[in-house]
Design a protein around this motif. Structure first.
Motif, PDB file in Angstrom:
ATOM      1  N   ARG A   1     -19.810   5.673 -16.405  1.00 55.02           N
ATOM      2  CA  ARG A   1     -20.692   6.679 -16.998  1.00 55.02           C
ATOM      3  C   ARG A   1     -20.581   8.025 -16.290  1.00 55.02           C
ATOM      4  NH1 ARG A   1     -25.156   4.690 -19.905  1.00 55.02           N
ATOM      5  NH2 ARG A   1     -26.504   6.310 -19.050  1.00 55.02           N
ATOM      6  N   LEU A   2     -20.177   8.002 -15.016  1.00 53.47           N
ATOM      7  CA  LEU A   2     -20.199   9.211 -14.198  1.00 53.47           C
ATOM      8  C   LEU A   2     -18.828   9.839 -13.962  1.00 53.47           C
ATOM      9  CD1 LEU A   2     -22.598   7.972 -11.358  1.00 53.47           C
ATOM     10  CD2 LEU A   2     -23.220   9.312 -13.363  1.00 53.47           C
ATOM     11  N   ALA A   3     -17.798   9.009 -13.837  1.00 57.01           N
ATOM     12  CA  ALA A   3     -16.499   9.483 -13.358  1.00 57.01           C
ATOM     13  C   ALA A   3     -15.719  10.214 -14.445  1.00 57.01           C
ATOM     14  CB  ALA A   3     -15.685   8.313 -12.820  1.00 57.01           C
ATOM     15  N   MET A   4     -15.279  11.420 -14.122  1.00 51.73           N
ATOM     16  CA  MET A   4     -14.415  12.170 -15.025  1.00 51.73           C
ATOM     17  C   MET A   4     -12.986  11.646 -14.909  1.00 51.73           C
ATOM     18  SD  MET A   4     -15.767  16.109 -14.596  1.00 51.73           S
ATOM     19  CE  MET A   4     -15.653  16.117 -12.809  1.00 51.73           C
ATOM     20  N   PRO A   5     -12.139  11.863 -15.930  1.00 50.93           N
ATOM     21  CA  PRO A   5     -10.736  11.458 -15.833  1.00 50.93           C
ATOM     22  C   PRO A   5     -10.079  12.059 -14.599  1.00 50.93           C
ATOM     23  CG  PRO A   5     -11.267  12.087 -18.078  1.00 50.93           C
ATOM     24  CD  PRO A   5     -12.459  12.441 -17.246  1.00 50.93           C
ATOM     25  N   GLU A   6      -9.149  11.334 -14.033  1.00 52.80           N
ATOM     26  CA  GLU A   6      -8.548  11.745 -12.768  1.00 52.80           C
ATOM     27  C   GLU A   6      -7.888  13.114 -12.845  1.00 52.80           C
ATOM     28  OE1 GLU A   6      -5.708   9.793  -9.304  1.00 52.80           O
ATOM     29  OE2 GLU A   6      -5.321   9.294 -11.404  1.00 52.80           O
TER      30      GLU A   6
END
Length: 493
Positions: A53-58
């Motif tokens: 839910r929190l992590a943006m694409p690398e």
């Protein structure tokens, strides 16, 4: 008295809810059970699900970090530019970054930082000793804008959905909010809302938006719970207030970090009464506060304590120790007992001060009476003050109507002015046995300070004190007015 939220025009849209003006009995009970959090009711969330839910694409995380490192919002490496833009489905539900002040929270700062990186990603946790908030705003967020302009839909969605958490005290939160204020220069720029992980001593901003007064001892599970709540919390508005200190040319002051000198000398407006004298030119300092500004004995005690702590850092080992030393130090400064050799006429601020205010929807200044016995005057924006105390009090409707006041709220465009007498009076106020000496509610304030038999006066805003020299020949002016835009805060409930 049963409390109802005060309606506010700007905050009445469907996307925002007013910040609670008073804590309810239920909230107080939950805080006692939950180590300072307003509500612990939550559904357990799997760590991997939360990360999703929190992590943006690398590629976005790396692009932001590279732009911040190079201090160039367009310095995106070619291999991180996706041909034709990325699919919108790649954007997480609630992209988030966290600023952490590792010096806050005793010795737990580095450990909390590691825990945050485990729950999110390394690139989305910013150590404030390494990356400053204004660098993130100017280069990190601008990087997402650059990619969005190239057709990257994922970058556009991440930019629009971005939320920010600040792990630190009120000063750290104010620092981040001030830097985000730069975005208001562009009317089309999305402003990320801010939540708080309370690691400071007072944490009044945190308390005001239901993030609690301290971080729980069971911090590992609490961190996951906090981030989950931050993805769901509603957004409220917060007023901020600009302060301008103008003094005769040639004055030398040692202002705190939050008070900056202006680049040029400016002409002072004419004094507000016929007896006021102003020089042709004045040196000015500007700053912004979110919680409070004060003049007088409380600022003097804070100033002395800060210098004592800087000279003998081994005395300040944590929040509890700080409060004990602070209380002991205040007893030595004449706050509780004015020396008999002092002229009683010099004890009150009315001898060196005049106050003028502008009321809501009024363009005229009017002078307000400074009570004779008041030795400290506080200008308060939040309901919480001094580690969760409520000096303005829970005022009854009849009293509000009699004084021409309205219920205090942190987004109503008004600020409360009250006075504290000697230390004993302040102690009873802070214990909430009595309320402070109510002076006024105002949309703008102007203090005029004249030396007389006083050479200096002590001031502070949001816990940062300084010594302000005064002249007998000319007045020093302190003007406070509302910043035209409001900050956005995530509610922790």
């Amino acid at each position: 008295m049963e409390e109802t939220p005060r309606s506010v025009g700007e905050a009445s849209t469907t996307n925002f809810v007013p910040a609670a003006t008073r804590p309810s009995a239920t909230t107080d009970a939950v805080k006692k059970k939950g180590c300072g959090f307003a509500s612990l009711a939550w559904v357990g969330v799997d760590r991997e699900e939360l990360r999703g839910r929190l992590a943006m694409p690398e590629y976005l995380r790396l692009a932001m970090r590279e732009c911040i490192k190079r201090k160039d919002p367009t310095a995106v490496p070619d291999h991180l530019l996706l041909p034709g833009g990325a699919a919108a489905e790649m954007a997480p539900h609630a992209p988030m970054v966290v600023f952490i002040n590792p010096k806050s929270g005793g010795r737990h700062g580095p450990v909390l930082k590691e825990r945050l990186q485990q729950l999110m990603t390394d690139e989305q946790v910013f150590d404030l000793t390494e990356v400053k908030p204004h660098e993130f705003v100017r280069y990190g967020l601008a990087c997402l804008d650059t990619l969005a302009a190239k057709g990257d839909e994922c970058a556009r969605e991440c930019r629009e959905k971005m939320r920010i958490m600040v792990a630190g005290g009120d000063g750290t939160v104010g620092w981040v909010l001030g830097c985000l204020g730069e975005l208001h220069k562009d009317a089309n720029s999305h402003i990320p809302p801010v939540g708080v992980i309370p690691l400071g001593t007072g944490n009044d901003l945190s308390r005001s938006f239901s993030w609690g007064g301290s971080f729980p001892f069971v911090w590992r599970s609490a961190m996951k719970r906090t981030l989950h709540r931050a993805t769901l919390g509603t957004v409220s508005r917060l007023d901020s207030w600009k302060i301008v200190v103008s003094m005769p040319s040639g004055e030398v002051v040692d202002p705190p970090y939050s008070l900056k000198p202006t680049t040029e000398e400016t002409a002072l407006d004419q004094a507000l009464d016929a007896n006021g004298d102003v020089p042709l030119k004045a040196k000015s300092y500007e700053g912004v506060f979110y919680n409070y500004f004060s003049i007088g004995m409380d600022a003097q005690v804070a100033y002395g304590f800060h210098h004592l702590r800087n000279e003998k850092p081994y005395l300040a080992q944590g929040p509890v120790t700080n409060k004990i030393i602070y209380s002991s130090y205040s007893c030595t400064q004449g706050w509780f007992c004015t020396p008999c050799v002092s002229n009683p006429a010099l004890r009150g601020l009315r001898n060196i001060m005049k106050i003028h205010i502008k009321k809501a929807n009024c363009s005229e200044w009017e002078e307000v009476h400074v009570p004779k016995s008041v030795r400290s005057i506080v200008v308060l924006n939040l309901y919480n003050y001094g580690s969760g105390r409520h000096p303005w009090g829970n005022l009854r409707p009849k009293y509000l109507e009699k004084r021409g006041f309205v219920e205090a709220h942190c987004d109503d465009g008004l600020i409360e002015i009250f006075g504290l007498k000697q230390g004993w009076h302040a102690s009873f106020v802070m214990a909430e046995i009595i309320t402070a000496k109510h002076i006024a509610q105002a949309a703008a304030i102007r203090f005029e300070l004249r030396g007389g038999d006083w050479n200096n006066v002590f001031l502070q805003m949001d816990g940062e004190p300084w010594k302000q020299p005064m002249k007998n020949d000319y007045s020093t002016f302190v003007e406070i007015k509302k910043v035209p835009f409001q900050s956005l805060m995530i509610n922790g409930e």
